[in-house]
Design a protein around this motif. Structure first.
Motif, short mmCIF file in Angstrom:
data_model
loop_
_atom_site.label_atom_id
_atom_site.label_comp_id
_atom_site.label_asym_id
_atom_site.label_seq_id
_atom_site.Cartn_x
_atom_site.Cartn_y
_atom_site.Cartn_z
N LEU A 1 6.06 4.72 -8.72
CA LEU A 1 5.70 3.89 -7.58
C LEU A 1 6.98 3.40 -6.90
CD1 LEU A 1 3.13 2.20 -9.76
CD2 LEU A 1 2.43 3.06 -7.54
N HIS A 2 6.93 3.31 -5.58
CA HIS A 2 8.06 2.82 -4.81
C HIS A 2 7.63 1.57 -4.05
CE1 HIS A 2 10.02 6.52 -5.80
NE2 HIS A 2 9.22 7.26 -5.06
N GLY A 3 8.48 0.56 -4.06
CA GLY A 3 8.22 -0.64 -3.27
C GLY A 3 7.41 -1.68 -4.02
N ILE B 1 5.40 8.46 -0.19
CA ILE B 1 6.62 8.92 -0.86
C ILE B 1 6.39 8.97 -2.37
CG2 ILE B 1 9.09 8.54 -1.12
CD1 ILE B 1 7.96 9.16 1.74
N SER B 2 5.64 8.00 -2.87
CA SER B 2 5.31 8.00 -4.30
C SER B 2 4.46 9.21 -4.66
CB SER B 2 4.57 6.70 -4.64
OG SER B 2 4.14 6.72 -5.98
N VAL B 3 3.54 9.60 -3.79
CA VAL B 3 2.71 10.78 -4.06
C VAL B 3 3.59 12.03 -4.10
CG1 VAL B 3 0.76 12.17 -3.28
CG2 VAL B 3 0.69 9.68 -3.00
N LEU B 4 4.55 12.12 -3.17
CA LEU B 4 5.47 13.26 -3.18
C LEU B 4 6.24 13.33 -4.50
CD1 LEU B 4 7.03 12.97 0.41
CD2 LEU B 4 5.27 14.59 -0.34
N THR B 5 6.73 12.18 -4.94
CA THR B 5 7.47 12.12 -6.20
C THR B 5 6.59 12.54 -7.37
OG1 THR B 5 8.94 10.39 -5.38
CG2 THR B 5 8.72 10.59 -7.76
N ALA B 6 5.35 12.06 -7.39
CA ALA B 6 4.44 12.41 -8.49
C ALA B 6 4.20 13.90 -8.55
CB ALA B 6 3.12 11.66 -8.32
N GLY B 7 4.03 14.52 -7.39
CA GLY B 7 3.83 15.97 -7.37
C GLY B 7 4.97 16.71 -8.01
N VAL C 1 1.81 7.54 -13.06
CA VAL C 1 1.13 6.58 -12.18
C VAL C 1 1.85 6.57 -10.84
CG1 VAL C 1 0.42 4.18 -11.87
CG2 VAL C 1 0.41 5.20 -14.16
N PHE C 2 1.10 6.73 -9.76
CA PHE C 2 1.73 6.92 -8.46
C PHE C 2 0.84 6.38 -7.34
CE2 PHE C 2 -0.92 10.54 -9.38
CZ PHE C 2 -1.48 10.91 -8.16
N GLY C 3 1.37 6.41 -6.11
CA GLY C 3 0.64 5.89 -4.95
C GLY C 3 1.00 4.45 -4.71
N GLY C 4 -0.01 3.57 -4.81
CA GLY C 4 0.24 2.15 -4.71
C GLY C 4 -0.04 1.53 -3.35
N ARG C 5 0.13 0.22 -3.30
CA ARG C 5 -0.25 -0.57 -2.13
C ARG C 5 0.88 -0.74 -1.11
NH1 ARG C 5 -2.26 -5.86 -5.06
NH2 ARG C 5 -2.24 -6.65 -2.92
N SER C 6 2.07 -0.29 -1.42
CA SER C 6 3.19 -0.52 -0.51
C SER C 6 3.20 0.52 0.61
CB SER C 6 4.51 -0.48 -1.27
OG SER C 6 4.99 0.84 -1.41
N SER C 7 4.06 0.29 1.59
CA SER C 7 4.19 1.23 2.70
C SER C 7 4.85 2.54 2.26
CB SER C 7 5.01 0.59 3.83
OG SER C 7 6.26 0.14 3.36
N GLU C 8 5.34 2.59 1.03
CA GLU C 8 5.94 3.82 0.50
C GLU C 8 4.95 4.64 -0.32
OE1 GLU C 8 10.24 3.32 -0.78
OE2 GLU C 8 9.55 1.24 -0.85
N GLY D 1 -3.67 7.84 -9.88
CA GLY D 1 -3.24 7.40 -8.56
C GLY D 1 -3.76 6.01 -8.26
N ILE D 2 -2.93 5.22 -7.58
CA ILE D 2 -3.35 3.89 -7.12
C ILE D 2 -3.53 3.97 -5.61
CG2 ILE D 2 -2.77 1.45 -6.99
CD1 ILE D 2 -1.05 1.78 -9.46
N THR D 3 -4.72 3.65 -5.13
CA THR D 3 -5.01 3.74 -3.71
C THR D 3 -4.28 2.63 -2.94
OG1 THR D 3 -6.98 2.34 -3.87
CG2 THR D 3 -7.28 4.71 -4.22
N THR D 4 -4.30 2.73 -1.64
CA THR D 4 -3.61 1.74 -0.82
C THR D 4 -4.25 0.36 -0.91
OG1 THR D 4 -4.89 2.49 1.10
CG2 THR D 4 -2.69 3.42 0.82
N ASP D 5 -5.51 0.29 -1.39
CA ASP D 5 -6.14 -1.02 -1.59
C ASP D 5 -6.07 -1.47 -3.04
OD1 ASP D 5 -7.99 0.68 -2.70
OD2 ASP D 5 -9.67 0.05 -1.44
N GLY D 6 -5.34 -0.73 -3.89
CA GLY D 6 -5.08 -1.19 -5.25
C GLY D 6 -5.98 -0.65 -6.32
#
Length: 395
Positions: A136-138, A42-48, A32-39, A65-70
């Motif tokens: 996920l970060h942040g 970076i989470s997508v890079l980690t997931a890759g 699970v990666f991406g997310g709503r935070s400003s990071e 993946g979790i989009t920036t709007d959740g």
């Protein structure tokens, strides 16, 4: 307290863990990666990196993946698209085929099935998930929120639990815990949202008084941020309000820290079957093209640290012991990267821990463990196996 004392320290054999689940099938790992935070990026890079390294002969993998709007989305299992291209950061939306489809994980602990839904279509069962690897970060992911949902769902997951994740995200309470366990921390000041909103002049004066006591420059940062986002080095009253505004753009609660003169030292902690152990430490050398080790230096210009750090054997043993103590103080699980300053006086001061540090192969955490004898694919496997062994709930 258990820790490695040098890069030659032996690494135990790989844990047995749960190599199969009911019916003899392979364990299914939801990354699970991406997310709503400003990071998010970076989470997508980690997931890759994790998707590229995870052993597909041992695990079935489901990238979510979790989009920036959740929105939780089913994404392409394509690590090559989860990378920086021409200095452009990746985004979860670029990895999804549907702008409306979503993934739902049941909060019924008796049902670990993941369901894909799309407007006007019959929901599609994607099968059960045995463990979640949340990269996920942040906020909204690394801060205990996702961990709480997974506890309700009864789904094991990699990394720290609810409390440790929340404390590890909030730098104020992290420092309070460190102090209570006797860990040395640097001077800091906290400005909470109501304080700045109600009386910015009084809050500003507290920062100026803090700088008067400890000297300029100071660093103004989000209290619950990461990846060096929203941080400003402030040399005086001019620019202070702008620095506060930038930090509050990421988090309404801000932290002000004094400049600590010394060397930046990092140390990884990994949970083995017999307890947490520390990696060889690394050093972040001064970054001449940047004012400090900021986001651009870390991720765009790929400034790298020295692994292992050029420390004496005594200094190495001391920072490793402090890293494990920080891990235990916050009740962490799985992994932690602990960041320190080695002051000119020779004292180590802990700055913070990261309960889900940057995890690409060139990130400091995996590099420290590689130098300690644990290659990246094995590191991923150890974390998944530890999560499969660990129950959810009170422990």
């Amino acid at each position: 307290m258990s820790s490695q004392t040098s890069s030659q320290s032996p690494v135990p054999s790989r844990p047995g863990g749960a190599d199969s689940v009911g019916g003899g099938r392979k364990p299914r790992v939801a990354v699970v990666f991406g997310g709503r935070s400003s990071e998010h990026a970076i989470s997508v890079l980690t997931a890759g990196a994790v998707l590229r390294a995870i052993d597909r002969t041992k695990y079935d993998v489901l990238p979510i993946g979790i989009t920036t709007d959740g929105r939780w989305a089913l994404t392409a299992d394509d690590p090559e698209r989860m990378a920086i291209a021409d200095r452009e950061l990746p985004n979860v939306l670029e990895l999804t085929d549907s702008a409306d489809g979503g993934v739902v994980l049941s909060v019924d602990p008796g049902n670990r099935e993941v369901v894909y839904t799309e407007p006007g279509a019959v929901p599609k069962a994607l099968g059960e998930v045995d463990v979640v690897f949340p990269v996920l970060h942040g906020p909204y992911g690394e801060d205990g929120t996702l961990q709480g949902m997974l506890e309700l769902s009864g789904v094991p997951y990699v990394g720290a639990g609810v409390l440790a994740s929340a404390v590890g995200q909030d730098k104020e309470y992290m420092k309070r815990v460190f102090i209570s366990f006797g860990l040395p921390v640097g001077p800091y000041e906290v400005i909470r949202p109501r304080e700045w909103d109600r009386d910015p002049a009084a809050a500003r004066k507290r920062i100026v008084d803090f700088a008067g006591d400890h000297g300029w420059p100071v660093f103004v940062k989000p209290a619950r941020g990461g990846s060096s986002m929203g941080i400003t080095k402030v040399d005086g009253l001019d620019g202070l309000d702008e620095a506060v505004a930038e930090a509050r753009r990421h988090d309404p609660k801000i932290l002000v820290e004094s400049l600590l003169r010394g060397r930046e030292i990092e140390c990884g902690v990994l949970e083995f079957e017999d307890g947490p152990r520390a990696s060889v430490p690394a050093e972040i050398p001064p970054v001449t093209a940047h004012d400090f080790y900021d986001f651009e230096a870390k991720y765009i210009d790929s400034a790298t640290g020295l692994v292992p750090a050029p420390l004496t054997a005594e200094q190495t043993a001391e920072v490793q012991a402090l890293a494990v103590l920080a891990f235990d103080a916050v009740s962490c699980e799985g992994l932690v990267r602990a960041d320190f300053f080695l002051l000119d006086s020779g004292e180590f001061v802990i700055n913070e821990i990261n309960t889900m540090p940057g995890f690409t192969p060139i990130s400091m955490y995996p590099r420290m463990w590689q130098e300690s004898g644990v290659e990246y694919p094995e590191l991923v496997d150890r974390l998944v196996q530890a999560a499969l062994r660990r129950p959810t709930g009170l422990r």
